[in-house]
Design an enzyme around this catalytic site. Structure first.
Site, mmCIF file in Angstrom:
data_model
loop_
_atom_site.group_PDB
_atom_site.id
_atom_site.type_symbol
_atom_site.label_atom_id
_atom_site.label_comp_id
_atom_site.label_asym_id
_atom_site.label_seq_id
_atom_site.Cartn_x
_atom_site.Cartn_y
_atom_site.Cartn_z
ATOM 1 N N HIS A 81 0.864 -1.194 0.000
ATOM 2 C CA HIS A 81 0.000 0.000 0.000
ATOM 3 C C HIS A 81 0.901 1.244 0.000
ATOM 4 C CE1 HIS A 81 -3.489 2.376 0.370
ATOM 5 N NE2 HIS A 81 -3.876 2.100 1.592
ATOM 6 N N GLN A 137 -0.357 4.922 0.901
ATOM 7 C CA GLN A 137 -0.559 5.134 2.329
ATOM 8 C C GLN A 137 0.743 5.552 3.008
ATOM 9 O OE1 GLN A 137 -3.490 4.743 4.352
ATOM 10 N NE2 GLN A 137 -2.117 5.820 5.752
ATOM 11 N N ASP A 168 -2.529 -1.767 12.456
ATOM 12 C CA ASP A 168 -3.547 -1.801 11.398
ATOM 13 C C ASP A 168 -4.546 -2.876 11.809
ATOM 14 O OD1 ASP A 168 -4.940 -1.513 9.012
ATOM 15 O OD2 ASP A 168 -3.444 -2.538 7.770
ATOM 16 N N CYS A 213 -3.523 3.486 9.575
ATOM 17 C CA CYS A 213 -3.961 3.931 8.244
ATOM 18 C C CYS A 213 -5.469 4.124 8.167
ATOM 19 C CB CYS A 213 -3.491 2.958 7.177
ATOM 20 S SG CYS A 213 -4.227 1.306 7.309
ATOM 21 N N ARG A 259 -3.443 11.872 3.303
ATOM 22 C CA ARG A 259 -3.631 11.067 2.089
ATOM 23 C C ARG A 259 -3.855 11.982 0.878
ATOM 24 N NH1 ARG A 259 -5.034 5.782 2.133
ATOM 25 N NH2 ARG A 259 -4.434 5.988 -0.045
HETATM 26 N N1 CP Z 1 -6.184 3.756 4.524
HETATM 27 C C1 CP Z 1 -6.929 3.481 3.433
HETATM 28 O O1 CP Z 1 -6.415 3.089 2.390
HETATM 29 O O2 CP Z 1 -8.248 3.725 3.593
HETATM 30 P P1 CP Z 1 -9.403 3.322 2.572
HETATM 31 O O3 CP Z 1 -9.491 1.805 2.581
HETATM 32 O O4 CP Z 1 -10.641 3.948 3.145
HETATM 33 O O5 CP Z 1 -9.072 3.821 1.211
HETATM 34 N N1 NVA Z 2 -4.471 -3.868 5.697
HETATM 35 C C1 NVA Z 2 -5.727 -3.234 5.386
HETATM 36 C C2 NVA Z 2 -5.501 -1.827 4.971
HETATM 37 C C3 NVA Z 2 -6.777 -1.063 4.656
HETATM 38 C C4 NVA Z 2 -6.504 0.343 4.202
HETATM 39 C C5 NVA Z 2 -6.432 -4.010 4.288
HETATM 40 O O1 NVA Z 2 -5.772 -4.443 3.343
HETATM 41 O O2 NVA Z 2 -7.654 -4.219 4.408
#
Ligand code: CP
Ligand code: NVA
Length: 309
Positions: free
Chosen positions: A134, A137, A225, A264, A292
Site C-alpha cells: 500500500h 498510504q 492496522d 492507516c 492522504r
Molecule cells: N487507509 C486506506 O487506504 O483507507 P481506505 O481503505 O478507506 O481507502
Molecule cells: N491492511 C488493510 C488496509 C486497509 C486500508 C487491508 O488491506 O484491508
C-alpha cells in the site's frame, strides 16, 4: 512510464520531492474550500481512471478531490458495473483505458493484476492497495511523521499486529530512508521475508519478534492496522493470536514520551488499539488521513513527470 506500484518505483529522491511538494501545497491552500483548485492547476484537462475491486473511503476520496485540486477530474470503475466484473481481461482494460484517460489507479487483491495492468497500459498506473503493498498510504505516513517533527533516518518505528500489506510498504520505506522497524507479530503472521530483506539491504535495522514489549520499547512511532485485512477470513484463532499485540496505554508507555501513534484506518477500536490510545494525545491518525490527499497529489504529479526525482 512512471508507474507507482511500489515505493521503489519512485525511489528516495522522488519520494523526498513528493514530501516537499505535499508540504508546500498543503501550506499554500490552508483554509481554502476543499473543492477550489490549487492556484497553478498543474493537471488541468487530465483524467484519472480509478478501478476499485475492494472497498475504500480515504483512497477514493483523496484521489478524487486531489485530482480536482490539481485541475483534473476522475472517473470510477468498479467490478459490479464495469466489464471487468464480467471477465474482460486486465490487458484489454489497460489498452482501452489508456486511449481515454491519462492515468489509472487500481485497488485490487492480487498484486500481479496491478503489474499486468501496468505492463499493458500506455499511461501511468498507481497501486491504490493490493494484498502485497500500500505505497500511497506510506507516502502519507512519512509526511505525517515529518510534520510531527520526526526526521526519518534513524527513526525507531514499532509495528504491532498483523504482518500485512501496509507493513510491507513501511519496510520498503525503511530501506529507502534508513529508519529502523521493530515488528511485534505473533508467529505465523510475520511479514514476507522479501520486504524484511529489502529493508535490511537498504541499511535499515529490522527486528521481527513475537514480544510486543520488545517491539514497542523506546519507539518514536507506534503503528498498527486492522487484524483482518480486506479479503481475509475473520478467523477466531487469528484474533486470539493478535490480542497480545493490541496498542494500549501500557504499550505507549514503553515508547518514547513524545512518540506518535499511527493507523492507516479504518480502525477497529477495541481490537488492534484501545479507545484511550486512539483518541489520546499521541494519536495523529486524522492528520495521517488528511495527509492522504496531500500525498496523493504529489504522487500524481510525479507520475505525470511534473516533480523532480
Ligand atoms: N487507509 C486506506 O487506504 O483507507 P481506505 O481503505 O478507506 O481507502
Ligand atoms: N491492511 C488493510 C488496509 C486497509 C486500508 C487491508 O488491506 O484491508
Amino acid at each position: 512510464m512512471k508507474h507507482f506500484l511500489d515505493l521503489s518505483d519512485a525511489g528516495g529522491d522522488a519520494i523526498a520531492a513528493m514530501l516537499a511538494d505535499a508540504q508546500d501545497r498543503k501550506a499554500a491552500r490552508a483554509g481554502w474550500p476543499k473543492g477550489k483548485p490549487d492556484a497553478d492547476e498543474p493537471l488541468a484537462g487530465h483524467v484519472l481512471g480509478m478501478i476499485f475491486e475492494k472497498n475504500s473511503t480515504r483512497t477514493r476520496v483523496s484521489f478524487d478531490v486531489g485530482m480536482r485540486q490539481l485541475g483534473g477530474t476522475t472517473l470510477i470503475l468498479d467490478s459490479g458495473t464495469s466489464q471487468l466484473g464480467r471477465g474482460e481481461s486486465i490487458a484489454d482494460t489497460a489498452r482501452v483505458l489508456s486511449r481515454m484517460v491519462d492515468a489509472i489507479m487500481i485497488r485490487t487483491d492480487d498484486h500481479a493484476k496491478a503489474e499486468e495492468l501496468a505492463r499493458h497500459a500506455s499511461v501511468p498506473v498507481i497501486n491504490g492497495l493490493t494484498d502485497r503493498s500500500h505505497p500511497c498510504q506510506i507516502v502519507a505516513d512519512l509526511l505525517t511523521m515529518v510534520e510531527h517533527g520526526k526526521a526519518l533516518p534513524g527513526l525507531e518505528v514499532a509495528w504491532l499486529g498483523d504482518g500485512n500489506n501496509v507493513l510491507h510498504s513501511i519496510l520498503e520505506a525503511a530501506g529507502i530512508f534508513k529508519f529502523n522497524v521493530r515488528v511485534g507479530v505473533p508467529k505465523g503472521y510475520e511479514p514476507d521475508s522479501e520486504f524484511v530483506e529489502m529493508a535490511r539491504r537498504g541499511g535499515a535495522s529490522v527486528t521481527v519478534t513475537d514480544d510486543a514489549r520488545e517491539a514497542a520499547n523506546g519507539a518514536d512511532i507506534v503503528v498498527t492496522d486492522t487484524w483482518v485485512s480486506m479479503g481475509q477470513n475473520h478467523a477466531h484463532n487469528k484474533i486470539a493470536a493478535m490480542a497480545p499485540y493490541q496498542v494500549s496505554k501500557k504499550v505507549m508507555e514503553l515508547a518514547k514520551p513524545d512518540a506518535r501513534f499511527l493507523h492507516c484506518l479504518p480502525a477497529h477500536v477495541g481490537d488492534e488499539v484501545t479507545e484511550e490510545v486512539f483518541e489520546g494525545p499521541q494519536s495523529v491518525v486524522f492528520d495521517e488521513a488528511e495527509n492522504r490527499i496531500h500525498a496523493q497529489k504529489s504522487i500524481l504529479l510525479w507520475c505525470f513527470g511534473k516533480l523532480g526525482g
